[in-house]
Structures are given as C-alpha cells and as structure tokens.
Scaffold this active site. Structure first.
Site, mmCIF file in Angstrom:
data_model
loop_
_atom_site.group_PDB
_atom_site.id
_atom_site.type_symbol
_atom_site.label_atom_id
_atom_site.label_comp_id
_atom_site.label_asym_id
_atom_site.label_seq_id
_atom_site.Cartn_x
_atom_site.Cartn_y
_atom_site.Cartn_z
ATOM 1 N N CYS A 193 118.037 58.099 14.649
ATOM 2 C CA CYS A 193 118.253 57.276 15.844
ATOM 3 C C CYS A 193 119.355 56.266 15.549
ATOM 4 C CB CYS A 193 116.994 56.492 16.214
ATOM 5 S SG CYS A 193 115.460 57.413 16.261
ATOM 6 N N HIS A 197 122.582 55.006 17.585
ATOM 7 C CA HIS A 197 122.391 53.749 18.324
ATOM 8 C C HIS A 197 122.606 52.482 17.502
ATOM 9 C CE1 HIS A 197 121.310 55.950 21.849
ATOM 10 N NE2 HIS A 197 120.383 56.626 21.192
ATOM 11 N N ARG A 241 112.224 59.682 26.950
ATOM 12 C CA ARG A 241 113.545 59.542 26.331
ATOM 13 C C ARG A 241 113.474 59.838 24.831
ATOM 14 N NH1 ARG A 241 119.069 59.228 27.688
ATOM 15 N NH2 ARG A 241 119.263 60.415 25.796
ATOM 16 N N CYS A 245 115.779 62.561 22.911
ATOM 17 C CA CYS A 245 116.679 62.216 21.805
ATOM 18 C C CYS A 245 116.257 62.932 20.523
ATOM 19 C CB CYS A 245 116.775 60.707 21.611
ATOM 20 S SG CYS A 245 117.974 59.931 22.745
#
Lengths: 284, 120
Positions: A193, A197, A241, A245
């Site tokens: 992640c 991000h 979500r 992802c």
C-alpha cells in the site's frame, strides 16, 4: 511450483520494506506529515483529504465540476430512511449506537478492550442487525454504504481522532498488525500500500494520480465513477476499496470487517488523525 | 498513380513480389519484437505502461523512467533481461514487479519483451 510461490505471496508474508522497529501512532503520524510537507510544501495538510485532487490542478477542475451535481444525493436519502426505520422487534438503531446520529461515525474505528478487537462502523452495523434478528446488509456496497455515508455526513466537520490506548498491549498489537499490512509487499506484483500511497503518491500509474495515505479515510464511503460503470450505483465502503487495491496487485483480498481489514483500518484511519470528516465524496 | 512512369510501376511490383516472398523469413527478430511489444502493452501481461513512458504508448504513468535509448542504457542485453526478470535483485525496494521470479510472465514472454525493450 508456480502455484506454491503464489500461495506464499498471497498470504502476504514478504515484508521487505516494513520498518524494522515498532513505532507509536503519534510517531507514525508525525513522520508522514513531515514527509508529505517536504514533498509538497504548497499542499496544505488539511487539503490532502481530497486525495489525488489536492495534487493536480487539472484533476481538481474535473472533480469540482462533478461535485456540482453530486450523484449520490438520493442514496443519502435512503441512508436517512434506514436510520428512521425500526427493526421488526421494535428496537431502533439507537439501541446500538445511541440516539444522536451525528455522534456515531467519529467513534469508529475503536478498540474494544473486552473482546480484544477493532470495531468498525460497518462491522457494527451488521452486528447490530444480527443482534436484533434482522437480515444483515451485504458487507461492501448497497444499503450498508448508503447508511454509513449518511451517518458520516452527519459528522462532517468533526476532527478525526482514532485512539490507540498505549497501555493496552493488545490494542497496540492490532495497530501494529495494521501498520505491517500497509507496509508489506504483497501479491504477484509485489507491491505494498505504501509503495503507491506513500512513496509514489503524486505520480501517475497509467492515468491514475496516486493519492497520499494522509486523508485517505476522511470521506468514505465514496461514490466512484469506476464502480458506477462496473454495474453498481457507485457507492462503496472503505473495505471494498481495500479489496480492490489488493486484487489489482494480484494479492488475496480479505473478508470485509474481518480481523485483517479491521486492523488495517485501525492503522489507516489513524493516519488521518487531526483532519476533518468530509463524507461522502466523489472519486473518479 | 496517374503520373507514375511505367518503369516505376514495374519496380513497385517487383518490390512487392520480393517482400511477399520474404514475409515468412522477415527476420525472427522482428516477429519477436512484435510479440514483445504486444506483451509489454497488454494490461494483463507486462502492463509496462502503468509505470513507464514507451514510444507509441498512450496514457502512460511516470513511476519508472521512460524506456528510451535502451541499447545505450543496456549494452549488455542479458542485464536487461535479468532486470525485467527480477528488478528487486538490484534494487530491493523497487516498485517494479519481479516479472520472471513471480511468474507474471513466462520465460519466452520475457525473451520477447527483452528483445522489444532493447530495440527502443
């Protein structure tokens, strides 16, 4: 042979860039704020709750014009209706959540010391239905998203403050598990992640401008153009979500409101501490 | 066409005939490069455009460096193949998926992609 490798990957056991030592919630938030402030000195911390739109003027213009006519007003009305509808046994939602709908969203996620687990708003909505003998909502979209979005909209403007009691080792461990999840490389494409991000936020993956983790959870559930085009009405929860992802890097996705995603949410929502709730919102 | 002299029409015809005859032979390299391009652009395969600008690719990302002048960048083709197979070996925290190591692409697909990228 290939199958075996895949199974190991799917379990997410490759932790190549997880920071080697444990850090506290306060340290993690401070580190992220400093990191983003250095990368984008002109972007205000509070504006990052607008995700990728805080980083690109072009994207922002499109987004603002979409928001002039929000596609989700009717669904919010359904959410309000759900709040006002009693269960068949005569109880109301207030029996689970208290009677002020503006005081619900911002209590989640939180640590339940008695059951030693993280509770999420959507997880507790389902739990409340089950406790009252109701058929529970589906976990990630549809009514649960409308209801959760309406509750969140009632809390707009409030400051997020997810608490991790530092004197409770189980709570700290749940937070730490969420942090590990966020920083662990996973899936056949070997991405964390944080790759998208944190480190590469602000860059483009194809046409997608990658949003910063800070501010990620302030506006959920979101209404996404992409979800609307894939046959639904566009609304989805945070755990929907997460699933998306995860599967785009060909990693296993986990059960909504199960332990993995609830711990992830505990960490992930913490990273928006100090920002204000602004839900629901439109995303492309 | 109207203004073309007779001899150039004949010349064209001859060229056409030669190239038709040559198609099956049209170097194995070119076929491999074409396959490599297909695999590289395919979203379900290499999907390199997610992160790299490649001449001819549209809506490309910018997470990785543009893939241009690759012969200068990689005098040694084997090194290029090794990087595509597993970039984490050289750069442990890289975003670039280890296409060979994790079986995203087959060995022959990686051969083709290497050939194509090296031609850029």
């Amino acid at each position: 042979m290939k199958k075996n490798i895949f199974a190991i990957l799917a379990s997410g056991s490759l932790l190549s860039i997880t920071p080697a030592f444990a850090t506290t919630q306060a340290e993690d938030i401070a580190a992220l704020k400093a990191y983003f402030a250095e990368r984008w000195p002109n972007v205000k911390d509070g504006d990052m709750s607008n995700g990728a739109y805080s980083l690109s003027e072009d994207k922002r213009i499109n987004w603002e014009s979409m928001r002039d006519f929000p596609p989700y007003e009717d669904h919010l009305a359904i959410g309000e209706e759900i709040w006002n509808t009693s269960f068949k046994n005569g109880n109301t939602w207030a029996s689970c959540f208290g009677d002020d709908p503006s005081k619900i969203r911002n209590r989640f996620p939180h640590w339940n010391a008695r059951d030693k687990k993280v509770e999420t708003l959507e997880g507790n909505i389902i739990q409340c239905q089950k406790a009252n003998g109701e058929e529970p909502f589906k976990a990630k979209k549809g009514k649960i998203a409308y209801f959760s979005a309406w509750l969140a909209s009632q809390a707009n403007g409030q400051t997020i403050n997810v608490v991790v009691p530092q004197d409770d080792p189980d709570a700290v461990a749940a937070y730490e598990a969420g942090r590990q999840f966020f920083y662990a490389k996973r899936g056949q494409l070997n991405l964390s992640c944080a790759d998208c991000h944190v480190y590469q936020s602000g860059y483009y993956a194809r046409g997608n401008l990658l949003s910063p983790v800070r501010g990620h959870t302030t506006h959920f559930p979101v209404w996404r153009g992409k979800w609307a085009r894939s046959g639904g009405d566009g609304f989805g929860t945070l755990h929907r979500r997460y699933g998306g992802c995860n599967s785009q890097v060909r990693a296993k996705s986990f059960k909504a409101h199960g332990k993995e995603y609830s711990n992830l949410e505990y960490f992930h929502a913490s990273m928006s501490n100090g920002m204000t709730i602004n839900a629901p919102d439109y995303r492309e | 066409m109207k203004f073309q002299s007779k001899s150039s029409v004949v010349a064209l015809a001859v060229i056409a005939a030669i190239s038709t005859v040559n198609v099956p032979l049209a170097s194995a390299d070119e076929a491999l490069i074409a396959k490599g391009k297909e695999v590289s652009f395919d979203r379900k395969k290499g999907n390199c455009l997610t992160c790299h600008q490649i001449p001819g690719g549209t809506l490309t990302g910018n997470i990785g460096p543009p893939l241009i002048a690759m012969k200068a960048r990689y005098p040694d083709k084997a090194q290029l193949r090794a990087d595509i197979w597993d970039m984490t070996k050289r750069s442990p925290d890289t975003m670039m998926p280890p296409f060979g190591k994790y079986g995203v692409l087959t060995e022959s697909e990686i051969d083709a992609v290497t050939e194509y990228i090296h031609s850029l």
